[in-house]
Motif scaffolding. Structure first.
Motif, PDB file in Angstrom:
ATOM      1  N   PHE A  61      53.217 -38.201  -5.993  1.00 61.09           N
ATOM      2  CA  PHE A  61      52.911 -39.173  -7.044  1.00 61.09           C
ATOM      3  C   PHE A  61      54.151 -39.960  -7.448  1.00 61.09           C
ATOM      4  O   PHE A  61      54.050 -41.128  -7.866  1.00 61.09           O
ATOM      5  CB  PHE A  61      52.285 -38.474  -8.254  1.00 61.09           C
ATOM      6  N   SER A  92      54.493 -42.605  -4.843  1.00 63.09           N
ATOM      7  CA  SER A  92      53.459 -43.610  -5.081  1.00 63.09           C
ATOM      8  C   SER A  92      53.844 -44.537  -6.229  1.00 63.09           C
ATOM      9  O   SER A  92      53.688 -45.768  -6.134  1.00 63.09           O
ATOM     10  CB  SER A  92      52.126 -42.923  -5.387  1.00 63.09           C
ATOM     11  N   ILE A 123      46.185 -36.930  -4.654  1.00 61.20           N
ATOM     12  CA  ILE A 123      47.148 -37.503  -5.608  1.00 61.20           C
ATOM     13  C   ILE A 123      47.352 -38.990  -5.337  1.00 61.20           C
ATOM     14  O   ILE A 123      47.339 -39.820  -6.267  1.00 61.20           O
ATOM     15  CB  ILE A 123      48.488 -36.749  -5.527  1.00 61.20           C
ATOM     16  N   THR A 144      44.403 -41.049  -6.405  1.00 61.00           N
ATOM     17  CA  THR A 144      44.313 -41.175  -7.849  1.00 61.00           C
ATOM     18  C   THR A 144      45.285 -42.229  -8.374  1.00 61.00           C
ATOM     19  O   THR A 144      44.931 -43.053  -9.227  1.00 61.00           O
ATOM     20  CB  THR A 144      44.593 -39.827  -8.521  1.00 61.00           C
ATOM     21  N   VAL A 145      46.506 -42.219  -7.872  1.00 59.40           N
ATOM     22  CA  VAL A 145      47.514 -43.181  -8.328  1.00 59.40           C
ATOM     23  C   VAL A 145      47.110 -44.601  -7.974  1.00 59.40           C
ATOM     24  O   VAL A 145      47.238 -45.533  -8.788  1.00 59.40           O
ATOM     25  CB  VAL A 145      48.897 -42.839  -7.734  1.00 59.40           C
TER      26      VAL A 145
END
Length: 353
Positions: free
Chosen positions: A181, A184, A294, A297-298
Protein backbone atom coordinates in the motif's frame (compact mmCIF):
# COMPACT_ATOMS: atom_id res chain seq x y z
CA UNK A 1 23.02 -62.98 -40.49
CA UNK A 2 20.17 -64.62 -38.70
CA UNK A 3 21.87 -63.92 -35.36
CA UNK A 4 22.43 -60.28 -36.18
CA UNK A 5 18.93 -59.60 -37.51
CA UNK A 6 17.07 -59.59 -34.13
CA UNK A 7 19.74 -57.41 -32.61
CA UNK A 8 19.55 -54.96 -35.50
CA UNK A 9 15.76 -54.86 -35.31
CA UNK A 10 15.82 -54.28 -31.59
CA UNK A 11 18.41 -51.56 -32.00
CA UNK A 12 16.35 -49.88 -34.68
CA UNK A 13 13.24 -50.09 -32.56
CA UNK A 14 15.08 -48.72 -29.59
CA UNK A 15 16.39 -45.70 -31.51
CA UNK A 16 13.36 -45.14 -33.67
CA UNK A 17 10.60 -45.58 -31.12
CA UNK A 18 10.51 -42.70 -28.63
CA UNK A 19 8.61 -44.85 -26.16
CA UNK A 20 11.43 -47.37 -25.91
CA UNK A 21 14.27 -44.83 -26.13
CA UNK A 22 16.08 -43.60 -23.04
CA UNK A 23 14.44 -40.22 -23.50
CA UNK A 24 11.02 -41.88 -23.64
CA UNK A 25 11.78 -43.72 -20.42
CA UNK A 26 12.73 -40.48 -18.70
CA UNK A 27 9.52 -38.87 -19.93
CA UNK A 28 7.41 -41.74 -18.55
CA UNK A 29 9.21 -41.47 -15.21
CA UNK A 30 8.55 -37.73 -15.07
CA UNK A 31 4.89 -38.31 -15.89
CA UNK A 32 4.59 -40.98 -13.19
CA UNK A 33 6.16 -38.84 -10.49
CA UNK A 34 4.17 -35.76 -11.52
CA UNK A 35 0.87 -37.67 -11.54
CA UNK A 36 1.63 -39.11 -8.12
CA UNK A 37 2.41 -35.65 -6.74
CA UNK A 38 -0.75 -34.09 -8.17
CA UNK A 39 -2.83 -37.02 -6.93
CA UNK A 40 -1.54 -36.60 -3.40
CA UNK A 41 -2.12 -32.88 -3.50
CA UNK A 42 -5.71 -33.44 -4.66
CA UNK A 43 -6.39 -35.81 -1.77
CA UNK A 44 -4.92 -33.34 0.71
CA UNK A 45 -6.83 -30.42 -0.85
CA UNK A 46 -10.29 -31.84 -0.09
CA UNK A 47 -10.11 -31.72 3.75
CA UNK A 48 -8.11 -28.50 3.53
CA UNK A 49 -10.89 -26.74 1.63
CA UNK A 50 -13.51 -28.05 4.05
CA UNK A 51 -11.54 -26.80 7.06
CA UNK A 52 -10.89 -23.43 5.42
CA UNK A 53 -14.59 -22.91 4.74
CA UNK A 54 -15.44 -23.92 8.30
CA UNK A 55 -12.87 -21.49 9.68
CA UNK A 56 -14.19 -18.66 7.50
CA UNK A 57 -17.70 -19.01 8.91
CA UNK A 58 -16.45 -19.32 12.49
CA UNK A 59 -14.14 -16.28 12.24
CA UNK A 60 -16.77 -14.18 10.49
CA UNK A 61 -19.31 -15.00 13.22
CA UNK A 62 -16.80 -13.84 15.87
CA UNK A 63 -16.13 -10.58 14.01
CA UNK A 64 -16.71 -7.37 16.00
CA UNK A 65 -18.38 -5.75 12.99
CA UNK A 66 -22.11 -5.19 13.14
CA UNK A 67 -23.56 -6.56 9.92
CA UNK A 68 -26.73 -4.48 10.29
CA UNK A 69 -24.67 -1.30 9.86
CA UNK A 70 -23.62 -2.48 6.41
CA UNK A 71 -27.15 -3.48 5.41
CA UNK A 72 -28.98 -0.43 6.82
CA UNK A 73 -26.29 2.11 5.96
CA UNK A 74 -27.17 5.64 7.13
CA UNK A 75 -30.51 4.38 8.51
CA UNK A 76 -28.76 2.18 11.06
CA UNK A 77 -28.85 4.72 13.92
CA UNK A 78 -32.49 5.67 13.39
CA UNK A 79 -33.82 2.13 12.84
CA UNK A 80 -36.07 0.71 15.53
CA UNK A 81 -35.47 -2.62 17.19
CA UNK A 82 -38.30 -4.24 15.25
CA UNK A 83 -36.82 -2.99 11.97
CA UNK A 84 -33.41 -4.36 12.93
CA UNK A 85 -34.93 -7.71 13.84
CA UNK A 86 -36.74 -7.82 10.50
CA UNK A 87 -33.48 -7.19 8.62
CA UNK A 88 -31.75 -9.92 10.62
CA UNK A 89 -34.43 -12.42 9.65
CA UNK A 90 -34.53 -11.27 6.01
CA UNK A 91 -30.80 -11.76 5.55
CA UNK A 92 -30.48 -14.86 7.77
CA UNK A 93 -28.26 -12.96 10.22
CA UNK A 94 -29.99 -14.60 13.15
CA UNK A 95 -28.94 -18.15 12.31
CA UNK A 96 -26.03 -20.01 13.87
CA UNK A 97 -22.78 -19.85 11.89
CA UNK A 98 -22.49 -23.64 11.82
CA UNK A 99 -25.97 -23.94 10.38
CA UNK A 100 -25.06 -21.30 7.81
CA UNK A 101 -21.94 -23.33 6.92
CA UNK A 102 -23.95 -26.54 6.41
CA UNK A 103 -26.52 -24.66 4.39
CA UNK A 104 -23.82 -23.11 2.20
CA UNK A 105 -22.24 -26.49 1.44
CA UNK A 106 -25.67 -27.92 0.67
CA UNK A 107 -26.25 -25.23 -1.95
CA UNK A 108 -22.69 -25.50 -3.27
CA UNK A 109 -22.98 -29.23 -3.93
CA UNK A 110 -25.97 -28.50 -6.15
CA UNK A 111 -24.03 -25.88 -8.10
CA UNK A 112 -25.60 -22.88 -6.35
CA UNK A 113 -23.11 -20.39 -4.87
CA UNK A 114 -25.93 -18.56 -3.10
CA UNK A 115 -27.26 -15.01 -3.02
CA UNK A 116 -25.19 -11.99 -2.05
CA UNK A 117 -27.19 -9.88 0.35
CA UNK A 118 -24.98 -6.79 0.03
CA UNK A 119 -24.81 -6.92 -3.78
CA UNK A 120 -28.43 -8.00 -4.26
CA UNK A 121 -27.45 -10.47 -6.95
CA UNK A 122 -26.30 -14.09 -7.22
CA UNK A 123 -22.77 -14.74 -5.97
CA UNK A 124 -21.91 -16.33 -9.31
CA UNK A 125 -22.76 -13.06 -11.07
CA UNK A 126 -20.63 -11.03 -8.63
CA UNK A 127 -17.65 -13.29 -9.25
CA UNK A 128 -18.20 -13.38 -13.01
CA UNK A 129 -18.27 -9.57 -13.18
CA UNK A 130 -15.16 -8.98 -11.05
CA UNK A 131 -12.95 -12.05 -11.53
CA UNK A 132 -11.58 -11.01 -14.95
CA UNK A 133 -10.22 -7.77 -13.45
CA UNK A 134 -8.51 -9.52 -10.54
CA UNK A 135 -7.30 -12.53 -12.48
CA UNK A 136 -6.02 -10.45 -15.39
CA UNK A 137 -4.15 -8.03 -13.15
CA UNK A 138 -2.63 -10.70 -10.89
CA UNK A 139 -1.63 -12.99 -13.79
CA UNK A 140 0.00 -10.20 -15.80
CA UNK A 141 1.88 -8.92 -12.75
CA UNK A 142 3.02 -12.41 -11.74
CA UNK A 143 4.31 -13.31 -15.21
CA UNK A 144 6.09 -9.99 -15.59
CA UNK A 145 7.64 -10.20 -12.13
CA UNK A 146 8.78 -13.78 -12.73
CA UNK A 147 10.44 -12.93 -16.05
CA UNK A 148 12.20 -9.86 -14.63
CA UNK A 149 13.29 -11.74 -11.50
CA UNK A 150 14.63 -14.79 -13.36
CA UNK A 151 16.53 -12.77 -15.96
CA UNK A 152 17.77 -10.14 -13.50
CA UNK A 153 18.59 -12.64 -10.77
CA UNK A 154 20.53 -14.82 -13.19
CA UNK A 155 22.51 -11.86 -14.51
CA UNK A 156 23.52 -10.36 -11.17
CA UNK A 157 24.12 -13.84 -9.76
CA UNK A 158 26.64 -14.57 -12.49
CA UNK A 159 28.30 -11.19 -11.75
CA UNK A 160 28.08 -11.26 -7.96
CA UNK A 161 30.04 -8.75 -5.97
CA UNK A 162 29.92 -6.08 -8.66
CA UNK A 163 28.45 -2.60 -8.38
CA UNK A 164 25.25 -3.64 -10.18
CA UNK A 165 24.84 -6.68 -7.93
CA UNK A 166 25.17 -4.61 -4.76
CA UNK A 167 22.83 -1.88 -6.02
CA UNK A 168 20.11 -4.25 -7.26
CA UNK A 169 20.31 -6.46 -4.16
CA UNK A 170 20.05 -3.47 -1.83
CA UNK A 171 17.13 -2.00 -3.78
CA UNK A 172 15.33 -5.36 -3.80
CA UNK A 173 15.81 -5.79 -0.04
CA UNK A 174 14.44 -2.30 0.60
CA UNK A 175 11.48 -2.88 -1.70
CA UNK A 176 10.74 -6.23 -0.06
CA UNK A 177 10.41 -4.44 3.29
CA UNK A 178 7.99 -1.85 1.86
CA UNK A 179 4.28 -2.75 2.16
CA UNK A 180 2.34 -2.78 -1.13
CA UNK A 181 0.00 0.00 0.00
CA UNK A 182 2.99 2.33 0.54
CA UNK A 183 4.23 1.61 -3.00
CA UNK A 184 0.71 2.21 -4.30
CA UNK A 185 0.35 5.53 -2.49
CA UNK A 186 3.73 6.73 -3.75
CA UNK A 187 2.76 5.88 -7.33
CA UNK A 188 -0.55 7.71 -6.94
CA UNK A 189 1.15 10.78 -5.45
CA UNK A 190 3.84 10.99 -8.11
CA UNK A 191 2.27 9.80 -11.37
CA UNK A 192 -1.43 10.49 -10.81
CA UNK A 193 -1.59 13.57 -8.57
CA UNK A 194 1.67 15.44 -9.28
CA UNK A 195 2.25 14.57 -12.93
CA UNK A 196 -1.34 13.74 -13.92
CA UNK A 197 -0.05 11.05 -16.25
CA UNK A 198 -2.47 8.32 -15.20
CA UNK A 199 -5.91 8.08 -13.57
CA UNK A 200 -6.01 7.74 -9.79
CA UNK A 201 -8.60 4.98 -9.46
CA UNK A 202 -11.16 2.77 -11.12
CA UNK A 203 -11.05 1.16 -14.56
CA UNK A 204 -13.02 3.78 -16.50
CA UNK A 205 -14.11 7.38 -16.32
CA UNK A 206 -17.31 8.04 -14.33
CA UNK A 207 -20.31 7.43 -16.55
CA UNK A 208 -18.31 5.84 -19.37
CA UNK A 209 -18.62 2.18 -20.39
CA UNK A 210 -15.70 -0.19 -20.04
CA UNK A 211 -13.35 -0.02 -23.02
CA UNK A 212 -10.04 -1.76 -23.66
CA UNK A 213 -8.21 1.55 -23.90
CA UNK A 214 -9.73 2.82 -20.67
CA UNK A 215 -9.01 -0.38 -18.77
CA UNK A 216 -5.38 -0.49 -19.92
CA UNK A 217 -4.85 3.18 -19.04
CA UNK A 218 -6.32 2.76 -15.56
CA UNK A 219 -4.42 -0.52 -15.05
CA UNK A 220 -0.92 0.93 -15.46
CA UNK A 221 -0.35 2.09 -11.87
CA UNK A 222 -1.92 -0.90 -10.08
CA UNK A 223 -0.04 -3.23 -12.42
CA UNK A 224 3.28 -1.53 -11.59
CA UNK A 225 2.50 -1.58 -7.86
CA UNK A 226 1.60 -5.27 -7.82
CA UNK A 227 4.57 -6.24 -9.99
CA UNK A 228 6.99 -4.30 -7.79
CA UNK A 229 5.64 -6.04 -4.70
CA UNK A 230 6.44 -9.47 -6.18
CA UNK A 231 9.81 -8.88 -7.83
CA UNK A 232 12.07 -8.61 -4.72
CA UNK A 233 11.58 -12.05 -3.18
CA UNK A 234 11.69 -13.78 -6.56
CA UNK A 235 14.80 -11.90 -7.68
CA UNK A 236 16.70 -12.43 -4.43
CA UNK A 237 15.87 -16.13 -4.46
CA UNK A 238 16.98 -16.52 -8.07
CA UNK A 239 20.17 -14.58 -7.43
CA UNK A 240 21.05 -16.71 -4.40
CA UNK A 241 20.36 -19.94 -6.32
CA UNK A 242 22.55 -18.81 -9.24
CA UNK A 243 25.39 -17.90 -6.88
CA UNK A 244 25.21 -21.33 -5.22
CA UNK A 245 25.07 -23.12 -8.57
CA UNK A 246 27.93 -21.09 -10.03
CA UNK A 247 30.16 -22.17 -7.15
CA UNK A 248 29.31 -25.86 -7.39
CA UNK A 249 31.75 -28.56 -8.46
CA UNK A 250 29.75 -29.31 -11.60
CA UNK A 251 30.00 -25.73 -12.84
CA UNK A 252 33.69 -25.52 -11.99
CA UNK A 253 34.25 -28.71 -13.97
CA UNK A 254 32.31 -27.24 -16.90
CA UNK A 255 34.45 -24.11 -16.79
CA UNK A 256 37.55 -26.31 -16.82
CA UNK A 257 36.28 -27.94 -20.02
CA UNK A 258 36.07 -24.53 -21.63
CA UNK A 259 32.32 -24.01 -21.28
CA UNK A 260 31.33 -20.46 -20.43
CA UNK A 261 28.93 -17.61 -21.12
CA UNK A 262 25.40 -18.43 -22.24
CA UNK A 263 26.15 -22.14 -22.72
CA UNK A 264 27.25 -22.43 -19.09
CA UNK A 265 24.25 -20.50 -17.80
CA UNK A 266 21.72 -22.41 -19.90
CA UNK A 267 23.15 -25.90 -19.53
CA UNK A 268 24.52 -25.97 -15.98
CA UNK A 269 23.28 -23.05 -13.89
CA UNK A 270 19.66 -22.30 -14.86
CA UNK A 271 18.30 -25.89 -14.59
CA UNK A 272 19.38 -25.98 -10.95
CA UNK A 273 18.69 -22.35 -10.06
CA UNK A 274 15.12 -22.17 -11.34
CA UNK A 275 13.86 -24.86 -8.94
CA UNK A 276 13.95 -22.71 -5.76
CA UNK A 277 12.17 -19.92 -7.64
CA UNK A 278 9.40 -22.28 -8.75
CA UNK A 279 8.99 -23.57 -5.21
CA UNK A 280 8.83 -20.01 -3.90
CA UNK A 281 6.12 -19.11 -6.37
CA UNK A 282 3.89 -21.80 -4.87
CA UNK A 283 4.52 -20.87 -1.24
CA UNK A 284 4.12 -17.11 -1.77
CA UNK A 285 0.81 -17.22 -3.65
CA UNK A 286 -1.15 -16.16 -0.52
CA UNK A 287 0.96 -13.00 -0.42
CA UNK A 288 0.14 -12.39 -4.09
CA UNK A 289 -3.57 -12.58 -3.30
CA UNK A 290 -3.18 -10.34 -0.25
CA UNK A 291 -1.08 -7.87 -2.23
CA UNK A 292 -3.64 -7.83 -5.04
CA UNK A 293 -6.40 -7.08 -2.52
CA UNK A 294 -4.43 -4.16 -1.06
CA UNK A 295 -3.53 -2.73 -4.47
CA UNK A 296 -7.12 -3.05 -5.70
CA UNK A 297 -8.38 -1.24 -2.62
CA UNK A 298 -5.93 1.65 -2.99
CA UNK A 299 -6.60 2.12 -6.70
CA UNK A 300 -10.32 1.34 -6.60
CA UNK A 301 -9.77 -1.44 -9.13
CA UNK A 302 -13.12 -3.20 -9.72
CA UNK A 303 -11.88 -6.64 -8.75
CA UNK A 304 -12.84 -9.03 -6.01
CA UNK A 305 -11.01 -7.22 -3.18
CA UNK A 306 -13.76 -4.70 -2.51
CA UNK A 307 -16.40 -7.43 -2.57
CA UNK A 308 -14.33 -9.54 -0.16
CA UNK A 309 -13.97 -6.69 2.36
CA UNK A 310 -17.64 -5.71 2.13
CA UNK A 311 -18.81 -9.29 2.54
CA UNK A 312 -16.65 -9.72 5.66
CA UNK A 313 -18.00 -6.54 7.26
CA UNK A 314 -21.62 -7.35 6.46
CA UNK A 315 -21.30 -11.09 7.27
CA UNK A 316 -22.47 -11.94 3.77
CA UNK A 317 -21.62 -15.59 4.32
CA UNK A 318 -22.37 -16.76 0.79
CA UNK A 319 -20.14 -14.21 -0.92
CA UNK A 320 -17.44 -14.29 1.76
CA UNK A 321 -17.18 -18.08 1.72
CA UNK A 322 -17.10 -18.27 -2.08
CA UNK A 323 -14.30 -15.70 -2.34
CA UNK A 324 -12.24 -17.07 0.56
CA UNK A 325 -12.57 -20.71 -0.48
CA UNK A 326 -11.90 -19.76 -4.10
CA UNK A 327 -8.69 -18.02 -3.02
CA UNK A 328 -7.65 -21.10 -1.07
CA UNK A 329 -8.32 -23.31 -4.09
CA UNK A 330 -6.19 -21.05 -6.30
CA UNK A 331 -3.34 -21.19 -3.78
CA UNK A 332 -3.53 -24.99 -3.59
CA UNK A 333 -3.62 -25.32 -7.39
CA UNK A 334 -0.75 -22.89 -7.86
CA UNK A 335 1.37 -24.60 -5.22
CA UNK A 336 0.72 -28.03 -6.73
CA UNK A 337 1.52 -26.83 -10.25
CA UNK A 338 4.74 -25.12 -9.19
CA UNK A 339 5.91 -28.26 -7.38
CA UNK A 340 4.87 -30.40 -10.35
CA UNK A 341 6.92 -28.17 -12.66
CA UNK A 342 9.91 -28.53 -10.36
CA UNK A 343 9.52 -32.32 -10.33
CA UNK A 344 9.24 -32.36 -14.11
CA UNK A 345 12.47 -30.40 -14.45
CA UNK A 346 14.35 -32.58 -11.98
CA UNK A 347 12.59 -35.80 -10.83
CA UNK A 348 15.49 -36.57 -8.49
CA UNK A 349 14.28 -34.05 -5.93
CA UNK A 350 11.54 -36.54 -5.00
CA UNK A 351 8.95 -34.00 -3.93
CA UNK A 352 5.77 -35.30 -2.34
CA UNK A 353 2.55 -33.82 -1.04
Amino acid sequence: MTLLRPATSASAAGHGDPVNSPRGGRTRERLRITRRLLGRRFVVAIPTIILVSLGIFAIAAASPFEPLAAHLGPNYQSATQSQRDAVRVAYNLDQNWFEAWLRWWGHLLTGDLGWSSIRSQPVADVIADRLPFTLGMASAALITAAVIAVVGGAFIGMHRGGVLDRCVTGLAAALAATPPFVVSLVLVSVFAVSLGAFPTSGARRPGDPYTLDGILTHAVLPFIALTMSMIPWLLLTMRSAVVDAAGSDAVRAARARGIGGWALLRGHVLPVSVLPTLALLGTRLPELIAGAAIVETVFGWPGLAEALVDSAVALDFSLLAALAVGSAVLVLIGSALSDAAAVWIDPRIGMSA
